[in-house]
Design a protein around this motif. Structure first.
Motif, PDB file in Angstrom:
ATOM      1  N   PHE A 103       0.859  -0.987  -0.039  1.00  0.00           N
ATOM      2  CA  PHE A 103      -0.100  -0.013   0.039  1.00  0.00           C
ATOM      3  C   PHE A 103       0.899   1.142  -0.047  1.00  0.00           C
ATOM      4  O   PHE A 103       0.225   2.334   0.276  1.00  0.00           O
ATOM      5  CB  PHE A 103      -0.979  -0.171   1.209  1.00  0.00           C
ATOM      6  CG  PHE A 103      -1.488  -1.259   1.624  1.00  0.00           C
ATOM      7  CD1 PHE A 103      -2.147  -2.001   0.364  1.00  0.00           C
ATOM      8  CD2 PHE A 103      -2.058  -1.849   2.779  1.00  0.00           C
ATOM      9  CE1 PHE A 103      -2.753  -3.159   0.734  1.00  0.00           C
ATOM     10  CE2 PHE A 103      -2.553  -3.201   2.931  1.00  0.00           C
ATOM     11  CZ  PHE A 103      -2.821  -3.988   1.729  1.00  0.00           C
TER      12      PHE A 103
ATOM     13  N   ARG B 181      -5.100   4.182   1.262  1.00  0.00           N
ATOM     14  CA  ARG B 181      -4.392   3.339   2.042  1.00  0.00           C
ATOM     15  C   ARG B 181      -5.100   2.666   3.359  1.00  0.00           C
ATOM     16  O   ARG B 181      -4.903   1.753   3.715  1.00  0.00           O
ATOM     17  CB  ARG B 181      -3.081   4.137   2.483  1.00  0.00           C
ATOM     18  CG  ARG B 181      -1.996   3.440   2.995  1.00  0.00           C
ATOM     19  CD  ARG B 181      -0.724   4.108   3.447  1.00  0.00           C
ATOM     20  NE  ARG B 181       0.209   3.374   3.873  1.00  0.00           N
ATOM     21  CZ  ARG B 181       1.384   3.420   3.635  1.00  0.00           C
ATOM     22  NH1 ARG B 181       2.109   4.122   2.915  1.00  0.00           N
ATOM     23  NH2 ARG B 181       2.417   2.492   4.225  1.00  0.00           N
TER      24      ARG B 181
ATOM     25  N   GLU C  85       1.389   1.561  10.112  1.00  0.00           N
ATOM     26  CA  GLU C  85       1.052   0.346   9.462  1.00  0.00           C
ATOM     27  C   GLU C  85       1.264  -0.894  10.086  1.00  0.00           C
ATOM     28  O   GLU C  85       0.621  -1.751  10.205  1.00  0.00           O
ATOM     29  CB  GLU C  85       1.365   0.227   8.003  1.00  0.00           C
ATOM     30  CG  GLU C  85       0.805  -0.489   7.010  1.00  0.00           C
ATOM     31  CD  GLU C  85       1.107  -0.340   5.520  1.00  0.00           C
ATOM     32  OE1 GLU C  85       0.367   0.150   5.071  1.00  0.00           O
ATOM     33  OE2 GLU C  85       2.196  -0.665   5.210  1.00  0.00           O
TER      34      GLU C  85
END
Ligand SMILES: Nc1ncnc2c1ncn2[C@@H]1O[C@H](COP(=O)(O)OP(=O)(O)OP(=O)(O)O)[C@@H](O)[C@H]1O
Length: 295
Positions: free
Chosen positions: A163, A171, A198
């Motif tokens: 991503f 995202r 993330e």
């Protein structure tokens, strides 16, 4: 389970990308390799499916060295999703998704039926099936990449900054989709990113890497946030700043939780004292407050 045992990779030009790396990657969990550019994340990922071979040491899947497996069969049995989707530009969406199935000998019609199911799985409109990759948005291309990675129903899914090239809103959407997919599909996911946010969102196990894939710390997000191994990790995860450095602030109307800049992030709905009474902590990371976030 995937296991790296004392793995080293030195490229022919002398670059030591990975130096004596050992790690157990548990099955049916998401392990995130996170580190700055050049720390060896991609090299590690590619050693799992033999796109790169170690100079020394062993990479094993369920106790069997990957070097004992046929490289082509191995690669087809492991899903691989790349940053720029890696789609074939002259193939339609449906043909891109069906590629591995076709290579594995599935008849075209059956491969297309399965590929269409996969479009649903990754939340893509069937109407996109006959488009070419260039006719899709970046986020849609990444979804096709994920569908393709899942086509052969692999137990292992390798995701290399999948991503990284899409805008922040898409995202976030794709990250949430991956969490949903993981709940449904129960794969062993190895995910590479340089984005610690993330990593915290997606990882059951997070491995923080420095140059030559030196493991600086590994553990759950809670483990890492509650006890950063050193100043490098503390700075990397931002434990002492921004929205991770939260304080309680008393106001006439109740207790607020504010970040390092003094901005309100939430309200305290249960006092830490009553929480502790109800649930005595077993580890430092369980001493938390129940906060209702401001946004
Ligand atoms: N084929 C190659 N030949 C020589 N050096 C290489 C090769 N592939 C990677 N390297 C080097 O190995 C090191 C690790 O690279 P790798 O791509 O694994 O890092 P990374 O953590 O994935 O980086 P990024 O986040 O930028 O993708 C880097 O110094 C890189 O330049």
């Amino acid at each position: 389970m995937i296991e790296f045992r004392s793995v080293t990779k030195t490229f022919p030009d002398g670059t030591c990308a990975v130096d004596d790396f050992s790690l157990v990657i548990p099955a049916r969990k998401t392990t995130v390799l996170v580190g700055s550019s050049g720390s060896g994340k991609t090299t590690l990922l590619r050693m799992i499916n033999r796109m790169v071979e170690p100079t020394s040491g062993a990479v094993e899947i369920d106790g069997e060295s990957v070097l004992d497996k046929d490289p082509v069969a191995l690669r087809r049995s492991i899903g691989y999703v790349m940053q720029n989707s890696g789609l074939m530009p002259h193939f339609t969406v449906i043909d891109n998704v069906a590629t591995v199935l076709r290579l594995n000998g599935t008849p075209r019609r059956d491969a297309h039926v399965r590929a269409r199911e996969l479009l649903d799985t990754v939340g893509l409109d069937q109407a996109l099936a006959d488009r070419y990759p260039s006719q899709l948005s970046g986020g849609q291309q990444q979804r096709v990449g994920v569908a393709r990675g899942l086509a052969a129903d692999p137990n292992i899914l390798l995701m290399d900054e999948p991503f990284g090239a899409v805008d922040p809103i898409v995202r976030t959407e794709l990250q949430q989709e991956l969490l949903r997919l993981q709940r449904e599909l129960d794969k062993t996911v190895v995910f590479v990113t340089h984005d610690i946010e993330e990593a915290f969102l997606l990882g059951d196990q997070i491995v923080i890497l420095d140059k030559s894939a030196r493991v600086v710390q590994k553990g759950s997000p809670e483990d890492i946030l509650s006890a950063p191994a050193d100043d490098f990790v503390a700075a990397f995860v931002g434990a002492d700043r921004g929205k991770r450095a939260l304080h309680l602030k008393q106001t006439p109307h109740g207790t607020l939780i504010v970040d390092a800049d003094g901005r309100a992030q939430g309200t305290l709905v249960q006092s830490p004292a009553s929480l502790l009474d109800a649930h005595p902590p077993r580890a430092a990371d369980e001493v938390s407050v129940d906060a209702r976030t401001a946004d």
